[in-house]
Design a protein around this motif. Structure first.
Motif, short mmCIF file in Angstrom:
data_model
loop_
_atom_site.label_atom_id
_atom_site.label_comp_id
_atom_site.label_asym_id
_atom_site.label_seq_id
_atom_site.Cartn_x
_atom_site.Cartn_y
_atom_site.Cartn_z
N PRO A 11 -16.18 1.40 -16.02
CA PRO A 11 -15.35 0.94 -15.22
C PRO A 11 -15.16 1.63 -13.60
CG PRO A 11 -14.37 0.02 -16.98
CD PRO A 11 -15.43 1.33 -16.96
N ASN A 12 -15.00 1.15 -12.60
CA ASN A 12 -14.84 1.61 -11.58
C ASN A 12 -12.92 1.72 -11.18
OD1 ASN A 12 -14.14 -0.85 -10.12
ND2 ASN A 12 -15.86 -0.95 -9.15
N ASP A 13 -13.22 2.14 -9.76
CA ASP A 13 -11.24 2.88 -9.77
C ASP A 13 -10.50 1.02 -9.50
OD1 ASP A 13 -11.53 5.16 -10.24
OD2 ASP A 13 -11.89 5.66 -8.18
N TRP A 14 -11.17 -0.04 -9.36
CA TRP A 14 -10.57 -1.01 -8.98
C TRP A 14 -10.82 -2.05 -10.22
CZ3 TRP A 14 -12.08 -6.31 -8.90
CH2 TRP A 14 -11.98 -7.17 -8.47
N THR A 41 -19.60 -2.89 -19.93
CA THR A 41 -20.18 -3.58 -18.80
C THR A 41 -21.43 -5.12 -18.98
OG1 THR A 41 -19.89 -1.43 -18.39
CG2 THR A 41 -21.03 -1.26 -17.02
N ALA A 42 -21.62 -5.28 -17.62
CA ALA A 42 -22.71 -6.15 -17.86
C ALA A 42 -23.55 -6.06 -16.76
CB ALA A 42 -21.52 -8.11 -17.13
N PRO A 43 -24.05 -6.79 -16.81
CA PRO A 43 -25.47 -7.04 -14.99
C PRO A 43 -24.81 -6.29 -13.84
CG PRO A 43 -26.72 -7.66 -17.02
CD PRO A 43 -24.98 -7.70 -17.56
N GLY A 44 -25.32 -5.70 -13.01
CA GLY A 44 -24.83 -5.75 -11.09
C GLY A 44 -23.04 -4.80 -11.94
N GLY A 45 -23.24 -4.37 -12.15
CA GLY A 45 -21.84 -3.43 -12.29
C GLY A 45 -20.03 -4.17 -12.39
N ARG A 46 -20.68 -5.64 -13.04
CA ARG A 46 -19.74 -6.47 -13.79
C ARG A 46 -19.59 -5.98 -15.11
NH1 ARG A 46 -20.82 -12.41 -13.67
NH2 ARG A 46 -22.40 -12.01 -15.14
N VAL A 47 -17.57 -5.93 -15.17
CA VAL A 47 -17.15 -5.61 -16.21
C VAL A 47 -16.54 -7.04 -17.51
CG1 VAL A 47 -15.25 -4.43 -17.33
CG2 VAL A 47 -16.81 -3.02 -15.43
N ALA A 48 -16.97 -6.78 -18.24
CA ALA A 48 -16.46 -8.42 -18.57
C ALA A 48 -15.71 -7.56 -20.19
CB ALA A 48 -17.58 -8.97 -19.56
N VAL A 49 -14.23 -9.14 -20.06
CA VAL A 49 -13.63 -9.15 -21.21
C VAL A 49 -12.91 -10.27 -21.78
CG1 VAL A 49 -11.46 -9.12 -19.78
CG2 VAL A 49 -11.52 -7.47 -21.88
N LEU A 75 -13.39 -13.05 -18.98
CA LEU A 75 -13.16 -12.94 -17.91
C LEU A 75 -14.27 -11.36 -17.07
CD1 LEU A 75 -10.52 -12.51 -16.01
CD2 LEU A 75 -9.89 -11.26 -16.35
N ALA A 76 -14.90 -11.60 -16.65
CA ALA A 76 -15.53 -11.41 -15.60
C ALA A 76 -15.07 -10.48 -13.77
CB ALA A 76 -17.14 -11.51 -15.45
N LEU A 77 -14.69 -9.31 -14.56
CA LEU A 77 -14.12 -8.08 -12.91
C LEU A 77 -16.02 -7.75 -11.95
CD1 LEU A 77 -11.99 -6.34 -14.91
CD2 LEU A 77 -11.35 -8.78 -13.36
N PRO A 78 -15.72 -8.71 -10.90
CA PRO A 78 -16.81 -7.82 -9.83
C PRO A 78 -16.76 -6.47 -9.56
CG PRO A 78 -14.94 -9.01 -8.78
CD PRO A 78 -15.58 -9.13 -10.34
N PRO A 79 -17.81 -5.33 -9.34
CA PRO A 79 -17.57 -4.54 -8.58
C PRO A 79 -16.74 -4.09 -7.60
CG PRO A 79 -19.69 -5.01 -8.75
CD PRO A 79 -18.80 -6.00 -9.34
N ILE A 80 -16.13 -5.25 -7.05
CA ILE A 80 -15.98 -4.63 -5.29
C ILE A 80 -14.40 -6.48 -5.88
CG2 ILE A 80 -17.81 -3.74 -4.31
CD1 ILE A 80 -18.15 -6.47 -3.31
N PRO A 81 -13.73 -5.47 -4.52
CA PRO A 81 -12.49 -7.24 -4.82
C PRO A 81 -13.12 -8.21 -3.44
CG PRO A 81 -11.38 -5.43 -2.95
CD PRO A 81 -13.44 -4.80 -3.77
N LEU A 82 -14.81 -7.96 -2.86
CA LEU A 82 -14.54 -9.12 -2.08
C LEU A 82 -14.17 -10.37 -2.61
CD1 LEU A 82 -16.61 -7.28 0.84
CD2 LEU A 82 -13.96 -7.77 0.94
N ALA A 83 -15.04 -10.21 -3.88
CA ALA A 83 -15.41 -11.44 -4.05
C ALA A 83 -13.79 -11.09 -5.74
CB ALA A 83 -16.88 -11.80 -4.81
#
Length: 559
Positions: A11-14, A41-49, A75-83
């Motif tokens: 996971p990145n910082d966000w 870690t999911a494809p596309g840089g997403r993180v799922a829990v 719950l899938a978190l995108p790599p950037i906070p824009l989505a």
């Protein structure tokens, strides 16, 4: 020398910030939110829990979504906070609910560009999820707001409107013409060419921005709002005039009739798969699901893997036909290759059975049926008492010597089924062993599995075959009170024993399935799966009667 694939970054910082906020939220509300395991870690840089949400206290209504006491989501978190983060479910019940995209993704935002606030963090997502579940359980969704989500592939279904499946890319132009082909009463295929005589022309508009919130009561209203862009505000729809009526009349393909499709099945393989390409079949056997049974079973079916991003192509056979085929084989005891010709090909049916066996899907389906039956009987969802027993049956020549044995007490060369049922006679655990295995030895594995799968079980009744050291083992290791119900020494003939008659009745229900009269299965897990299939037949029939037992058939008095 093969190169190793690089490990995906963590996971990145966000994402770490959101995970920490989610953990703090779960610690603050331990009974309402629970995080299972660590992030993946999911494809596309997403993180799922995986998360659990307690929904037992949410108000329900007859027309709302049937919720369990605790629901599981991804719950899938995108790599950037824009989505915004995505919330997905693996339960079949959510597939036909408004505001569910592609059968498994909950639509928490009608317009994420305006409604998602990255500064609010994961708390706002959980609040929207809670509100989504509350509205779904109470049946307060407005189906009209679920019609015009962004089209990225397969559209979701909304009551009163068909599901549109995009079969191939359509020309990217400001305005184009496509063809909508009715496949079922609930599904349309969109393609660039006509697929048959039933294909109807439909205008396709390509927008440079998202549709404004609340657009689309009529086609004319939608056209007036397209140029407004995302800054347009919701407005009441104007009354349709002559132009609007003409446009809607010309594009009347948006509401096809059932007679134009020739098919009325609403399973996911028909709605989103390729089952519409196969011929329909009429119900003709006693083991087939009735319409009342299908209404109960359909929302309880597991979601196919191809809808959960796990690969594979969409299914090409109707789920209802597959269920009917396996039920016919279990009830009538025929060979796989002897399935009637009106069912799908037997190899396809066997692949379906094998997939459900290996992934324990039939066990999962029966568990959901059992919960509803217990609720209708006024019982709690999780049982607290069970009855165990065994039954020896002869084995066919297809059963190998490694998994068969001789029961000296009953003089049977074959296998032995060990089951645990609740006080209603509903199946909890099934274990198949060689007939030579003693009840005590198999009872240990049976009780261990019972304890692992049903945590609230505290009391177990059994017959004299489970006496001895197993009672002390159950009490000391498994915290189970094992009570042996023995037959009286002075009893003669047939005697109904307390509690034990329940499991004996369950065996009588299972043995009515001709496939279980003799064990034909080469594999142990196939024999266990057959028992679950056999138990599901009376369960669905009882649910179709709203939980009432079957009416007794009394013989007319002799003249």
């Amino acid at each position: 020398m093969t190169k190793r694939r690089p490990r995906p970054d963590g996971p990145n910082d966000w994402q770490r910030l959101q995970l920490a906020e989610l953990k703090a939220l779960a610690d603050k509300h331990p009974g309402e939110v629970r995080v299972l395991g660590g992030p993946r870690t999911a494809p596309g840089g997403r993180v799922a829990v995986t998360i659990h949400i307690r929904t037992a206290d949410m108000p329900r209504s007859p027309g709302g979504l049937r919720l369990a006491d605790t629901e599981e989501f991804l719950l899938a978190l995108p790599p950037i906070p824009l989505a915004p983060p995505e919330v997905q479910t693996l339960d079949y019940r959510f597939a036909s609910t408004p505001h569910v995209l592609q059968g498994n993704r909950l639509c928490l935002y009608l317009d994420p560009a305006r409604e998602w606030d990255p500064l609010a963090g994961i708390s706002s997502v959980m609040s929207r999820l809670w509100q989504w579940l509350t509205d779904a359980a109470a049946g307060e969704f407005d189906a009209g707001t679920a019609l015009y989500h962004a089209v990225g592939g397969v559209l979701h279904s909304t009551p009163g409107t068909p599901t549109v499946v995009v079969r191939e890319p359509v020309a990217h132009a400001r305005a184009a013409v496509g063809w909508l082909t009715p496949r079922t009463a609930h599904r349309l295929d969109l393609s660039s060419r006509a697929q048959g005589r039933d294909s109807l022309r439909a205008p396709i508009l390509t927008l440079e921005h998202s549709l404004p919130l609340g657009a689309g009561e009529t086609l004319a209203h939608l056209m007036t709002l397209i140029d407004a862009g995302p800054t347009g505000t919701p407005r009441p729809a104007p009354p349709p005039g002559a132009v609007s009526r003409a446009l809607v009349s010309h594009c009347g393909v948006l509401a096809p009739s059932a007679s134009s499709s020739g098919m009325s099945c609403d399973c996911l393989a028909h709605l989103l798969g390729n089952a519409a390409d196969q011929p329909d079949r009429a119900r003709r056997y006693g083991s087939d699901l009735t319409d009342a049974e299908w209404v109960v079973v359909r929302p309880l079916l597991p979601v196919p893997a191809w809808m959960n991003g796990q690969g594979g192509r969409p299914e090409g056979f109707c789920h209802r036909q597959m269920l009917d085929a396996v039920r016919y084989l279990v009830a009538e005891g025929v060979r796989w290759a002897s399935l009637p010709a009106d069912f799908p090909k037997w190899r396809a049916v066997y692949r379906f059975f094998r997939r459900w066996r290996d992934n324990h899907l039939i066990k999962e389906l029966y568990g959901r049926l059992r919960k509803i039956l217990r609720e209708l009987a006024g019982k709690k969802e999780a049982p607290t008492a069970a009855i165990i027993d065994s039954q020896s049956v002869k084995a066919d020549a297809t059963v190998g010597a490694a998994t068969r044995g001789y029961d000296a007490g009953k003089k049977i060369n074959g296998r032995k089924r060990h089951i645990a049922v609740d006080t209603l006679g509903l199946l909890l655990v099934v274990i198949v062993t060689a007939a030579s295995v003693k009840d005590n030895d198999a009872g240990r594995d049976l009780l261990e599995q019972l304890r692992a799968e049903h945590h609230r079980i505290a009391l177990v009744w059994a017959d004299g075959g489970y006496a001895g050291w197993l009672i002390a083992f159950a009490h000391a290791v498994l915290a189970l009170a094992l009570t042996v119900v023995k037959r009286g020494d002075d009893a003669k003939g047939f005697v109904v024993l307390p509690r034990r008659w329940v499991v004996e009745r369950s065996f009588s229900h299972l043995i009515r399935a001709r496939r279980l009269v003799r064990d034909y299965e080469t594999r142990i897990d196939s024999a266990e799966a057959m028992a679950w299939w056999a138990a599901s037949i009376p369960a669905t029939r009882r649910l179709a009667r709203s939980g009432a037992p079957a009416p007794r058939r009394l013989k007319p008095p002799a003249a």
